[in-house]
Design an enzyme around this catalytic site. Structure first.
Site, mmCIF file in Angstrom:
data_model
loop_
_atom_site.group_PDB
_atom_site.id
_atom_site.type_symbol
_atom_site.label_atom_id
_atom_site.label_comp_id
_atom_site.label_asym_id
_atom_site.label_seq_id
_atom_site.Cartn_x
_atom_site.Cartn_y
_atom_site.Cartn_z
ATOM 1 N N GLU A 139 -9.485 -11.007 -7.661
ATOM 2 C CA GLU A 139 -8.543 -9.890 -7.497
ATOM 3 C C GLU A 139 -7.389 -9.973 -8.501
ATOM 4 O OE1 GLU A 139 -9.429 -8.838 -2.818
ATOM 5 O OE2 GLU A 139 -7.488 -9.704 -3.335
ATOM 6 N N LYS B 76 0.821 -1.217 0.000
ATOM 7 C CA LYS B 76 0.000 0.000 0.000
ATOM 8 C C LYS B 76 0.859 1.273 0.000
ATOM 9 C CE LYS B 76 -3.959 -2.230 2.230
ATOM 10 N NZ LYS B 76 -5.072 -2.020 3.180
ATOM 11 N N HIS C 58 -2.140 -5.533 1.467
ATOM 12 C CA HIS C 58 -3.424 -6.211 1.295
ATOM 13 C C HIS C 58 -3.121 -7.599 0.764
ATOM 14 C CE1 HIS C 58 -7.471 -7.199 -0.107
ATOM 15 N NE2 HIS C 58 -6.876 -7.635 -1.205
ATOM 16 N N TYR D 233 -12.321 -2.348 -4.126
ATOM 17 C CA TYR D 233 -12.842 -2.592 -2.773
ATOM 18 C C TYR D 233 -14.376 -2.524 -2.716
ATOM 19 C CZ TYR D 233 -8.244 -2.511 -0.445
ATOM 20 O OH TYR D 233 -6.979 -2.811 0.014
ATOM 21 N N ASN E 250 -2.111 0.188 6.604
ATOM 22 C CA ASN E 250 -1.673 -1.094 7.173
ATOM 23 C C ASN E 250 -0.744 -1.891 6.247
ATOM 24 O OD1 ASN E 250 -3.654 -1.946 5.403
ATOM 25 N ND2 ASN E 250 -4.647 -3.332 6.848
HETATM 26 P P1 CMP Z 1 -7.375 -4.694 3.443
HETATM 27 O O1 CMP Z 1 -6.882 -6.075 3.688
HETATM 28 O O2 CMP Z 1 -6.762 -3.966 2.304
HETATM 29 O O3 CMP Z 1 -8.960 -4.758 3.197
HETATM 30 C C1 CMP Z 1 -9.804 -3.639 3.448
HETATM 31 C C2 CMP Z 1 -9.120 -2.565 4.207
HETATM 32 O O4 CMP Z 1 -9.962 -1.640 4.874
HETATM 33 C C3 CMP Z 1 -8.288 -3.165 5.318
HETATM 34 O O5 CMP Z 1 -7.171 -3.833 4.761
HETATM 35 C C4 CMP Z 1 -7.968 -1.943 6.167
HETATM 36 O O6 CMP Z 1 -6.821 -1.234 5.708
HETATM 37 C C5 CMP Z 1 -9.192 -1.034 5.927
HETATM 38 N N1 CMP Z 1 -10.014 -0.892 7.146
HETATM 39 C C6 CMP Z 1 -10.216 0.253 7.808
HETATM 40 N N2 CMP Z 1 -11.012 0.065 8.875
HETATM 41 C C7 CMP Z 1 -11.317 -1.265 8.884
HETATM 42 C C8 CMP Z 1 -12.098 -2.085 9.746
HETATM 43 N N3 CMP Z 1 -12.741 -1.602 10.812
HETATM 44 N N4 CMP Z 1 -12.187 -3.408 9.449
HETATM 45 C C9 CMP Z 1 -11.557 -3.929 8.368
HETATM 46 N N5 CMP Z 1 -10.804 -3.184 7.511
HETATM 47 C C10 CMP Z 1 -10.678 -1.868 7.768
#
Ligand code: CMP
Length: 141
Positions: A128, A11, A117, A51, A114
């Site tokens: 995906e 990311k 992904h 998403y 974070n």
């Molecule tokens: P990712 O695995 O990319 O999938 C969706 C993303 O939404 C997740 O990582 C997080 O970066 C973001 N996100 C933000 N808030 C939440 C939440 N409460 N629960 C899950 N994903 C979240």
């Protein structure tokens, strides 16, 4: 363990921290091969489409804004049990909950920023991979 392919995204936060190589080294050390890769600056529309499954969630707007805020590195990882293996390497979505030594524990700052992904299952992985690499056949090995 079956040979699988999964989609991984490094990311904007981790790309900005200049840790693509360190994250790739973890994939390789775990026996995952990078079989396709490209760097992209996603538009808001791209991030919304990727998403879409989360579009009703409260965090959707922030997620789309963050994912289109800078370049991301997108790759297809291949190896035995690649989907679960990649999720184990990543650690929990919220870096505060992520296991010690995981990518998110070491490189992520928040649940939004974070670091990575990874596809969460076989169907998601196929969808995906097709989204970003329409020419890559998930069953072609
Ligand atoms: P990712 O695995 O990319 O999938 C969706 C993303 O939404 C997740 O990582 C997080 O970066 C973001 N996100 C933000 N808030 C939440 C939440 N409460 N629960 C899950 N994903 C979240």
């Amino acid at each position: 363990m079956p040979l699988e392919r999964t989609l991984s995204i490094i990311k904007p936060d981790a790309v900005a921290k200049n840790v693509i190589g360190q994250i790739y080294a973890r994939f390789e050390a775990a026996g995952l091969k990078i079989v396709a890769a490209r760097m992209v600056h996603l538009s808001r529309g791209d991030a919304e489409a990727f998403y879409a499954v989360h579009k009703e969630r409260a965090f959707f707007k922030d997620l789309v804004g963050f994912m289109s805020s800078g370049p991301v590195m997108i790759q297809v990882l291949q190896g035995p049990g690649a989907i679960a293996k990649n999720r184990e390497l990543m650690g929990a979505t919220d870096p505060k909950q992520a296991s010690k030594g995981s990518i998110r524990a070491d490189f992520a700052d928040s649940i939004d920023a974070n670091a990575v992904h990874g596809s969460d299952g076989a169907e998601t992985a196929a969808a995906e991979i097709a989204f970003f690499f329409p020419g890559v056949n998930v069953y072609d090995r």
